[in-house]
Scaffold this motif. Structure first.
Motif, PDB file in Angstrom:
ATOM      1  N   THR A   1     -11.168  -4.604   8.915  1.00 22.75           N
ATOM      2  CA  THR A   1     -11.296  -5.660   7.841  1.00 22.75           C
ATOM      3  C   THR A   1     -11.264  -5.971   6.329  1.00 22.75           C
ATOM      4  O   THR A   1     -10.652  -5.936   5.439  1.00 22.75           O
ATOM      5  CB  THR A   1     -11.395  -7.360   8.113  1.00 22.75           C
ATOM      6  OG1 THR A   1     -12.951  -7.595   8.236  1.00 22.75           O
ATOM      7  CG2 THR A   1     -11.508  -7.712   9.370  1.00 22.75           C
TER       8      THR A   1
ATOM      9  N   GLU B   1      -5.707  -8.768   2.057  1.00 21.74           N
ATOM     10  CA  GLU B   1      -5.080  -8.071   3.684  1.00 21.74           C
ATOM     11  C   GLU B   1      -6.100  -7.130   3.854  1.00 21.74           C
ATOM     12  O   GLU B   1      -6.589  -7.697   5.189  1.00 21.74           O
ATOM     13  CB  GLU B   1      -4.131  -8.108   2.500  1.00 21.74           C
ATOM     14  CG  GLU B   1      -3.312  -6.150   3.980  1.00 21.74           C
ATOM     15  CD  GLU B   1      -2.273  -5.357   3.887  1.00 21.74           C
ATOM     16  OE1 GLU B   1      -1.626  -4.944   4.490  1.00 21.74           O
ATOM     17  OE2 GLU B   1      -1.971  -5.110   2.806  1.00 21.74           O
ATOM     18  N   LEU B   2      -7.265  -6.584   3.242  1.00 26.33           N
ATOM     19  CA  LEU B   2      -8.647  -6.231   2.915  1.00 26.33           C
ATOM     20  C   LEU B   2      -9.157  -6.731   1.809  1.00 26.33           C
ATOM     21  O   LEU B   2      -9.500  -6.968   0.526  1.00 26.33           O
ATOM     22  CB  LEU B   2      -8.308  -4.178   2.474  1.00 26.33           C
ATOM     23  CG  LEU B   2      -7.300  -3.791   3.628  1.00 26.33           C
ATOM     24  CD1 LEU B   2      -7.198  -2.358   2.979  1.00 26.33           C
ATOM     25  CD2 LEU B   2      -8.419  -3.888   5.423  1.00 26.33           C
TER      26      LEU B   2
ATOM     27  N   PRO C   1       0.949   0.035   0.463  1.00 25.35           N
ATOM     28  CA  PRO C   1       0.125  -0.782   1.774  1.00 25.35           C
ATOM     29  C   PRO C   1      -1.591  -1.428   1.682  1.00 25.35           C
ATOM     30  O   PRO C   1      -2.441  -0.333   1.280  1.00 25.35           O
ATOM     31  CB  PRO C   1       0.151   0.187   3.202  1.00 25.35           C
ATOM     32  CG  PRO C   1       1.640   0.494   2.375  1.00 25.35           C
ATOM     33  CD  PRO C   1       1.556   0.957   1.353  1.00 25.35           C
ATOM     34  N   GLY C   2      -2.291  -2.336   2.284  1.00 26.08           N
ATOM     35  CA  GLY C   2      -3.910  -2.622   1.890  1.00 26.08           C
ATOM     36  C   GLY C   2      -3.821  -3.775   1.185  1.00 26.08           C
ATOM     37  O   GLY C   2      -4.768  -3.939   0.695  1.00 26.08           O
TER      38      GLY C   2
ATOM     39  N   LYS D   1      -1.968  -5.923  -0.654  1.00 31.72           N
ATOM     40  CA  LYS D   1      -1.768  -7.513  -0.660  1.00 31.72           C
ATOM     41  C   LYS D   1      -3.009  -7.798  -0.602  1.00 31.72           C
ATOM     42  O   LYS D   1      -3.857  -8.332  -0.252  1.00 31.72           O
ATOM     43  CB  LYS D   1      -0.891  -8.294   0.431  1.00 31.72           C
ATOM     44  CG  LYS D   1       0.067  -7.132   0.695  1.00 31.72           C
ATOM     45  CD  LYS D   1       1.271  -7.668   1.630  1.00 31.72           C
ATOM     46  CE  LYS D   1       2.577  -7.328   1.603  1.00 31.72           C
ATOM     47  NZ  LYS D   1       3.244  -7.755   2.881  1.00 31.72           N
TER      48      LYS D   1
ATOM     49  N   TRP E   1      -9.904 -14.474  -1.534  1.00 32.10           N
ATOM     50  CA  TRP E   1     -10.037 -12.978  -1.437  1.00 32.10           C
ATOM     51  C   TRP E   1     -10.387 -13.239  -2.766  1.00 32.10           C
ATOM     52  O   TRP E   1     -10.655 -12.196  -3.351  1.00 32.10           O
ATOM     53  CB  TRP E   1      -9.130 -12.962  -1.518  1.00 32.10           C
ATOM     54  CG  TRP E   1      -7.556 -13.140  -2.170  1.00 32.10           C
ATOM     55  CD1 TRP E   1      -7.492 -13.070  -3.634  1.00 32.10           C
ATOM     56  CD2 TRP E   1      -6.788 -13.801  -1.922  1.00 32.10           C
ATOM     57  NE1 TRP E   1      -6.075 -13.266  -3.989  1.00 32.10           N
ATOM     58  CE2 TRP E   1      -5.614 -13.829  -2.873  1.00 32.10           C
ATOM     59  CE3 TRP E   1      -6.349 -14.902  -0.951  1.00 32.10           C
ATOM     60  CZ2 TRP E   1      -4.850 -14.688  -2.692  1.00 32.10           C
ATOM     61  CZ3 TRP E   1      -5.227 -15.225  -0.568  1.00 32.10           C
ATOM     62  CH2 TRP E   1      -3.898 -15.219  -2.305  1.00 32.10           C
TER      63      TRP E   1
END
Length: 555
Positions: free
Chosen positions: A358, A144-145, A138-139, A141, A175
């Motif tokens: 974010t 994502e962050l 989690p986090g 991808k 990103w």
């Protein structure tokens, strides 16, 4: 009986990729194909960027310029009249609209691999590993962050790869851009290989070399050393804004299992005005016990006359020396900038910042321990299995911890990708290993049958392991296998039966393409432009960061 070069058909090889494995293979082909009654040889090299040299140009750390000297050897290969370079040509799978690569290469000619087959006797896949292994937590991808990067993206950024700078690429994947204008103080590098140390070193050197926190003499010397490399000016500008004052390197296993070399570690310890914070004593004690077990194993092998004696003894010496470097620590004992290594922690999830939801603000870690064996299992001593048996597999203990951080760089490996994302009847793909299935470099199908005339070398053949020197050994071996097959089959071990190949022909798509196909002479113009710009700035070269600008230089 081998035939002579006057009766054996010429060999014409298409090499996909232009990194170390590709050039070493080309060099071996050009040097050895005509020996001992061999054949005339012609080599065509295909590269999706206008620039050659692959990992040497875009993967080697910019503060290691001596490693890039092999580019001169590659240039000598390209001067051979039997060699041709086709840059800005993206080789795709049978379905050219179904690329497995994330970068679109919109300005390149898209050429299905099937279009190559009629024009060559052999095909050599050498395009390496262009993707990063992912954390899959989690986090993590993409996008994502903020301030979460793969080591591949970060290396691409500081080495000036278009994927990290070209607007055509960043528009698709924003990103990948790196931004130090924010208030970032701590960076966490997940992984313990040479690339992890490269990333940490650039972060730390940017702090100590591009700012004036330290003594004037030290800062001037260090700043000059970094600015004289081929790090692009926009990257230097970003690094000059960095406020990173601590970098932690975190690994799932212990100090005795790290993958980086003693040379790389020693270089980290010698960074000026950067302090190393030593690991916990219990981690080092366990590592010493494991090295002792390795020494005992080596001695037992010697006494029993077993094989791999020298390898085991050498490994024990290297590991023992590595532990001594860690324990000795850094040359600088006190500084505002520091780095550390932590062990037995696996990332569980990346956590958002409480002030900037974010952006990444922390990491939840799973505490790890070596897998115990039935004979040594002791629930009160989770490290005992690894210490007494030498096993290196770890498992989560069930305990967790959280730590704050401002930037995460995942250095957990590279991976290759097939030429397209759909089923490919021409070239099989080993999903588990992430390689083209092969036997000694010869491509095999799903049933283990050899594909005539098709070969694979480098990381695409054996996975992302080894350094440039080992890549050369591998490339030489694959080429010798190719030439052996060619000679012993009297020229019948080829892509397409008995049909003769036109030595001068190229696929029709290249002749009709409206997009620029970059020749070696074109590349030399880009090269000269970069060297001139670099000279004006007092550095090795100033790399061109977008494909469009590269093409404008040669047009």
């Amino acid at each position: 009986m081998a035939t002579t070069s006057s009766t054996l058909r010429p060999i014409k090889v298409a090499i996909i990729g232009s990194g170390p494995s590709a050039f070493y293979s080309a060099a071996r082909l050009l040097a050895n194909a005509t020996k001992d009654g061999g054949a005339d040889v012609h080599v065509h090299m295909y590269e999706r960027l206008p620039t050659p040299n692959g990992l040497v140009r875009y993967g080697v750390a910019p503060d290691h310029p001596e490693v890039k000297n092999v580019e001169h050897k590659f240039a000598q290969v390209a001067e051979d009249k039997r060699f041709r370079f086709f840059g800005n040509v993206n080789i795709t799978g049978e379905n050219s609209s179904s690329s497995s690569l994330t970068y679109p290469y919109p300005l390149a000619t898209q050429l299905p691999i099937t279009s190559l087959i009629p024009h060559y006797t052999h095909l050599l896949l050498s395009y390496g590993c262009s993707l990063a292994q992912t954390l899959d937590i989690p986090g993590s991808k993409p996008g994502e962050l903020k301030n979460v990067h793969s080591a591949l993206d970060f290396v691409n950024w500081y080495n000036g790869h278009p994927a990290a700078h070209d607007p055509a690429f960043l528009q698709q994947e924003p990103w990948r851009a790196v931004d130090f204008s924010q208030n970032l103080h701590q960076a966490t590098v997940i992984g313990a290989g040479n690339v992890a140390l490269d990333v940490a070193r650039i972060l730390l050197r940017s702090r100590s070399t591009l700012t004036s926190l330290f003594t004037a003499d030290t800062a001037i010397k260090a700043r000059a050393a970094l600015r004289e490399t081929d790090i692009p000016e926009p990257v230097l500008e970003q690094l000059s804004k960095s406020q990173i004052d601590h970098v932690e390197i975190v690994a799932r296993r212990g100090p005795a299992q790290v993958a980086f070399t003693n040379k790389e570690l020693r270089e980290m310890m010698e960074l000026q005005d950067v302090t190393f914070i030593k690991p916990k004593d219990e981690y080092m004690h366990l590592a010493h016990e494991q090295v002792k077990a390795l020494e005992a194993k080596a001695k037992g092998t010697i006494d029993s006359g077993g094989e791999n004696t020298q390898a085991a003894a050498s490994e024990a010496r290297v590991r023992k020396r590595l532990l001594s470097i860690i324990e000795k620590g850094s040359a600088t004992k006190e500084s505002k900038t520091s780095w550390s290594m932590d062990f037995f922690k696996g990332p569980n999830s990346l956590l958002p910042s409480s002030s900037k939801p974010t952006s990444v603000g922390g990491i939840r870690w799973d505490e790890m321990a070596f897998e115990p064996t039935p004979s040594t299992h002791d629930r009160d001593k989770p490290w005992s299995g690894g210490a007494t048996t030498g096993q290196h597999h770890v498992r989560a203990t069930g305990n967790q911890s959280e730590r704050a951080t401002d930037m995460v760089i995942a250095s957990v490996g590279y991976k290759a990708a097939p030429l397209d994302s759909e089923s490919n009847s021409l070239i099989s793909w080993d999903v588990k290993k992430g390689i083209v299935p092969n036997r000694g470099g010869q491509v095999i199908d799903a049933n283990g049958n050899a594909r005539k005339g098709m070969y694979v070398s480098g990381w695409l053949a054996r996975g992302p392991v080894g350094v440039i020197a080992s890549t050369r050994i591998d490339a030489n071996s694959v080429v010798e296998q190719m030439l052996h097959d060619w000679r012993t089959s009297n020229g019948s071990m080829r892509l397409e039966g008995e049909k003769e190949v036109d030595l001068e022909s190229v696929p029709e798509e290249l002749r009709q393409s409206t997009k620029r196909v970059v020749t070696w002479q074109d590349w030399l113009r880009i090269d000269a432009y970069e060297l001139t710009k670099g000279q004006e700035l007092g550095k090795l070269r100033e790399k061109v960061l977008s494909v469009a600008q590269m093409l404008s230089i040669i047009e």
